[in-house]
Design a protein around this motif. Structure first.
Motif, PDB file in Angstrom:
ATOM      1  N   GLN A 104      40.962  37.562 -64.500  1.00 13.40           N
ATOM      2  CA  GLN A 104      41.284  36.925 -65.826  1.00 13.40           C
ATOM      3  C   GLN A 104      42.819  36.633 -65.803  1.00 13.40           C
ATOM      4  O   GLN A 104      42.929  35.780 -66.671  1.00 13.40           O
ATOM      5  CB  GLN A 104      40.756  37.867 -66.812  1.00 13.40           C
ATOM      6  N   LEU A 129      42.226  31.944 -66.921  1.00 10.41           N
ATOM      7  CA  LEU A 129      41.798  32.383 -68.280  1.00 10.41           C
ATOM      8  C   LEU A 129      40.307  31.807 -68.796  1.00 10.41           C
ATOM      9  O   LEU A 129      39.874  32.054 -69.724  1.00 10.41           O
ATOM     10  CB  LEU A 129      42.679  31.871 -69.423  1.00 10.41           C
ATOM     11  N   ARG A 130      40.073  30.735 -67.569  1.00  8.69           N
ATOM     12  CA  ARG A 130      38.720  30.327 -68.013  1.00  8.69           C
ATOM     13  C   ARG A 130      37.455  30.975 -67.371  1.00  8.69           C
ATOM     14  O   ARG A 130      36.127  31.037 -67.464  1.00  8.69           O
ATOM     15  CB  ARG A 130      38.753  28.818 -67.058  1.00  8.69           C
ATOM     16  N   VAL A 131      37.878  32.207 -66.877  1.00  6.24           N
ATOM     17  CA  VAL A 131      36.755  33.326 -66.403  1.00  6.24           C
ATOM     18  C   VAL A 131      36.451  34.011 -67.608  1.00  6.24           C
ATOM     19  O   VAL A 131      37.094  34.701 -67.961  1.00  6.24           O
ATOM     20  CB  VAL A 131      37.360  34.244 -65.329  1.00  6.24           C
ATOM     21  N   SER A 132      35.044  33.919 -67.924  1.00  3.90           N
ATOM     22  CA  SER A 132      34.522  34.689 -68.977  1.00  3.90           C
ATOM     23  C   SER A 132      34.252  36.156 -68.946  1.00  3.90           C
ATOM     24  O   SER A 132      34.448  36.518 -67.425  1.00  3.90           O
ATOM     25  CB  SER A 132      33.180  34.214 -69.400  1.00  3.90           C
ATOM     26  N   MET A 177      33.919  26.739 -72.559  1.00  2.03           N
ATOM     27  CA  MET A 177      35.220  26.983 -71.801  1.00  2.03           C
ATOM     28  C   MET A 177      36.282  27.138 -72.576  1.00  2.03           C
ATOM     29  O   MET A 177      37.040  28.288 -72.511  1.00  2.03           O
ATOM     30  CB  MET A 177      35.512  25.758 -70.718  1.00  2.03           C
ATOM     31  N   THR A 194      35.972  30.652 -74.210  1.00  2.00           N
ATOM     32  CA  THR A 194      36.488  31.624 -73.145  1.00  2.00           C
ATOM     33  C   THR A 194      37.801  31.653 -73.125  1.00  2.00           C
ATOM     34  O   THR A 194      38.476  32.846 -73.127  1.00  2.00           O
ATOM     35  CB  THR A 194      35.855  31.440 -71.792  1.00  2.00           C
ATOM     36  N   VAL A 195      38.748  30.592 -73.185  1.00  2.02           N
ATOM     37  CA  VAL A 195      40.106  30.498 -72.754  1.00  2.02           C
ATOM     38  C   VAL A 195      40.754  31.263 -73.926  1.00  2.02           C
ATOM     39  O   VAL A 195      41.684  32.111 -73.888  1.00  2.02           O
ATOM     40  CB  VAL A 195      40.692  29.079 -72.727  1.00  2.02           C
ATOM     41  N   ASN A 236      40.187  35.013 -74.102  1.00  9.45           N
ATOM     42  CA  ASN A 236      41.135  35.592 -73.242  1.00  9.45           C
ATOM     43  C   ASN A 236      42.621  35.533 -73.720  1.00  9.45           C
ATOM     44  O   ASN A 236      43.041  36.676 -73.634  1.00  9.45           O
ATOM     45  CB  ASN A 236      40.875  35.203 -71.857  1.00  9.45           C
ATOM     46  N   LEU A 237      42.974  34.435 -73.880  1.00  6.63           N
ATOM     47  CA  LEU A 237      44.425  34.445 -74.578  1.00  6.63           C
ATOM     48  C   LEU A 237      44.536  35.411 -75.919  1.00  6.63           C
ATOM     49  O   LEU A 237      45.558  35.939 -75.768  1.00  6.63           O
ATOM     50  CB  LEU A 237      44.438  32.884 -75.315  1.00  6.63           C
ATOM     51  N   TYR A 294      44.658  38.934 -74.289  1.00  4.09           N
ATOM     52  CA  TYR A 294      45.576  39.271 -73.395  1.00  4.09           C
ATOM     53  C   TYR A 294      46.994  39.357 -74.468  1.00  4.09           C
ATOM     54  O   TYR A 294      48.007  40.042 -74.078  1.00  4.09           O
ATOM     55  CB  TYR A 294      45.807  38.553 -72.131  1.00  4.09           C
ATOM     56  N   MET A 303      52.187  35.671 -70.040  1.00  2.00           N
ATOM     57  CA  MET A 303      51.164  36.644 -70.153  1.00  2.00           C
ATOM     58  C   MET A 303      51.792  38.171 -70.080  1.00  2.00           C
ATOM     59  O   MET A 303      51.403  38.929 -70.692  1.00  2.00           O
ATOM     60  CB  MET A 303      50.119  36.511 -69.257  1.00  2.00           C
TER      61      MET A 303
END
Lengths: 237, 315
Positions: free
Chosen positions: A107, A111-114, B15, B18-19, B22-23, B26, B235
């Motif tokens: 990840q 970042l596109r990996v769910s 997508m 998801t981004v 995740n953003l 993190y 990150m």
């Protein structure tokens, strides 16, 4: 097909001392190669040059088509996503579970990996290294061999074209070390180039793979696969 | 056969979700988790920053009040009272009035009678006793000249001082250098205030940088692993900057609340005295000051963290 790693006249100096001296080499895709030599021969320096932890003083380093010798700092992360790394001391994050440690590599790189995809792919990688049932365990609940397997799973989960390992069997008993080597051979068989720096003479001689021998920073021998070299003793000194 | 239309989720939207998830995880989730984990190390920086921001807020409010005081003084200094002699005739007074009104440096001229002067004196602190001490009215009539620029007051004074209509003993209210003296004092206070704020800012930035440095040191293995598995720079560095922003925001919020609380208490407890000593400082101004203190804390925390991360983290 082009080389996955190419060193062209690479020199790396620490002050006046030359850690690597005019090294030229090329690694092909899917090749398992051992890097041997006495302590201080420059094995770790060579691996660090591939991963751009260090810059060469002179010469060119190419990895998967990337000119690592003049790579901008902002592009280093992109390089490292193409190079899986395994260390002697595993370097797992202790506060994350085994599964999370592996998923992290997926990840942070994309970042596109769910979460679902990361979990599925991480579980696949853990199953491939024989730890599919230990996903919820924390690193300190695993043996040294198991932790090293997790490190390998983390290194390959994003399917990089190259895997480098610095003394991966240094902290393992002989049986576990052999299991690790089988794992590396399987990874190479699936098309990933594997470069292993090691002191383990027995493994090097018995596996009959390509062996690069470094002595005092110079590449003194490049022994093709299938031959047991006379210089193998250098690995143990 | 009638088919059932199944609407699939729009992949791009999924997508993006998801981004973003995740953003957020993190960058912010990790930062909050780490901030809580390292609260022992962050507490001194938080405390120092709160104190510094509180002082900044209070000094800022004082500066605002001083600025208003300066404006008030400038306004008062631009009004020249020309005291009329009791022996002056109406014609003499009218002549002087006309001359002043036609002068380009004068904005307006008002006439204050003796009775109005007495009434005004009775409403000024300290003067009612004087006003009541005599049976006769001791206060002279005056022409109140509103001069456009405070710098021209001296020239106007020189022009009218020896006029026939003017009282020869106390001709005008002009006090040479009084306004300049006040301005000098106010300038000194302003310079000292800015120097103090600069010092506070320097200390706050240093404290935050040190706090971030210790956080980086404590998590150096984690940082190294993140870098080695290919985490991009933002990150690796982002969570530290967010941590600094959290520290700054919390310190700013606490300092802002105390600044507002103290000002509000002052305004409500002693409204008249507060207006005299801190003109212009109202509840709304105190609220704006609190918001500015919060914003300063946020900016200071994230900015100092950014400097700390750049200085102490290898790429």
């Amino acid at each position: 097909m082009g080389s996955i790693v190419e060193f062209s006249g690479v020199t790396r100096a620490y002050g006046a001392r030359l850690a690597l001296d005019d090294v030229c080499l090329a690694l092909e895709p899917g090749e398992l190669t051992f890097l041997v030599g006495p302590s201080g021969a420059g094995k770790s320096t060579l691996l660090k040059l591939i991963n751009r932890e260090l810059r060469p003083t002179k010469g060119e380093v190419w990895v998967d088509g990337m000119a690592v010798h003049n790579l901008k700092a902002s592009r280093v992360a992109a390089l490292r996503r193409r190079v899986g790394v395994v260390f002697q001391n595993y370097k797992l994050l202790p506060r994350l579970t085994t599964l999370e440690n592996v998923a992290l590599a997926l990840q942070v790189g994309d970042l596109r990996v769910s979460d679902e995809e990361a979990r599925d792919r991480s579980l696949d990688a853990l199953e491939a290294v024989g730890l599919g049932d230990r996903g919820d365990a924390f690193p300190d609940q695993l043996s040294g061999g198991q932790q090293q397997r997790v490190a390998v799973a983390r290194a390959v989960v994003a399917q990089p074209p190259l895997l480098i390992a610095d003394e991966p069997t240094g902290n393992l008993d002989m049986d576990t070390a052999w299991e690790m080597m089988d794992l590396f051979a399987d990874i190479a068989a699936w098309g990933t180039s594997v470069l292993i720096a090691t002191h383990n003479v027995e493994i090097v001689t018995r596996l009959q793979r390509r062996v690069l021998t470094l002595v005092q920073g110079r590449l003194v021998r490049d022994q093709p696969a299938g031959r047991t070299g006379r210089m193998a003793w250098l690995a143990s000194s | 056969m009638a088919g059932i239309v199944v609407k699939a989720r729009f992949p791009r939207r999924r997508m993006v979700r998801t981004v973003v998830a995740n953003l957020f995880r993190y960058l912010f989730g990790g930062a909050v988790r780490n901030w809580i984990r390292n609260i022992g190390g962050t507490a001194p920086a938080l405390g120092s920053m709160t104190l510094l921001l509180l002082l900044t807020g209070l000094v800022g409010l004082c500066g605002f009040a001083i600025h208003n005081l300066d404006q008030l003084e400038a306004g008062q200094a631009a009004v020249l009272h020309v005291y009329i002699s009791d022996a002056a005739t109406s014609a003499e007074v009218d002549s002087l009035w006309d001359r002043l009104a036609k002068d380009g440096r004068v904005a307006s001229v008002d006439y204050t009678t003796k009775a109005q002067a007495l009434l005004r004196a009775q409403n000024m602190p300290g003067l009612p006793q004087l006003a009541d001490a005599s049976d006769s009215n001791p206060f002279p009539a005056s022409l109140d000249v509103h001069v456009k620029s405070v710098n021209d007051v001296a020239a106007i004074d020189a022009m009218v001082r020896y006029d026939l209509a003017v009282d020869p003993v106390y001709p005008t209210s002009y006090d040479k250098g009084a306004y300049q003296r006040i301005q000098t004092v106010l300038l000194g206070i302003a310079v000292a205030g800015f120097a103090f704020l600069g010092l506070l800012g320097f200390v706050a930035v240093t404290v935050t940088i040190n706090s971030i440095r210790s956080a980086i040191h404590a998590r150096r293995d984690e940082v190294a692993i993140m870098q080695l598995v290919g985490a991009p720079r933002w990150m690796v560095r982002g969570p530290f900057i967010v941590e600094g922003a959290i520290t700054g925001a919390l310190a700013g919020a606490a300092a802002g609340l105390v600044t507002f609380g103290l000002s509000f208490a002052g305004i409500t407890a002693a409204s008249n005295s507060f207006t005299q000593f801190a003109p212009g400082v109202t509840v709304a101004v105190a609220a704006v000051a609190a918001a500015l203190v919060f914003a300063t804390g946020l900016g200071l925390g994230s900015g100092a963290s950014m400097i700390g991360v750049r200085r102490h983290m290898e790429s």
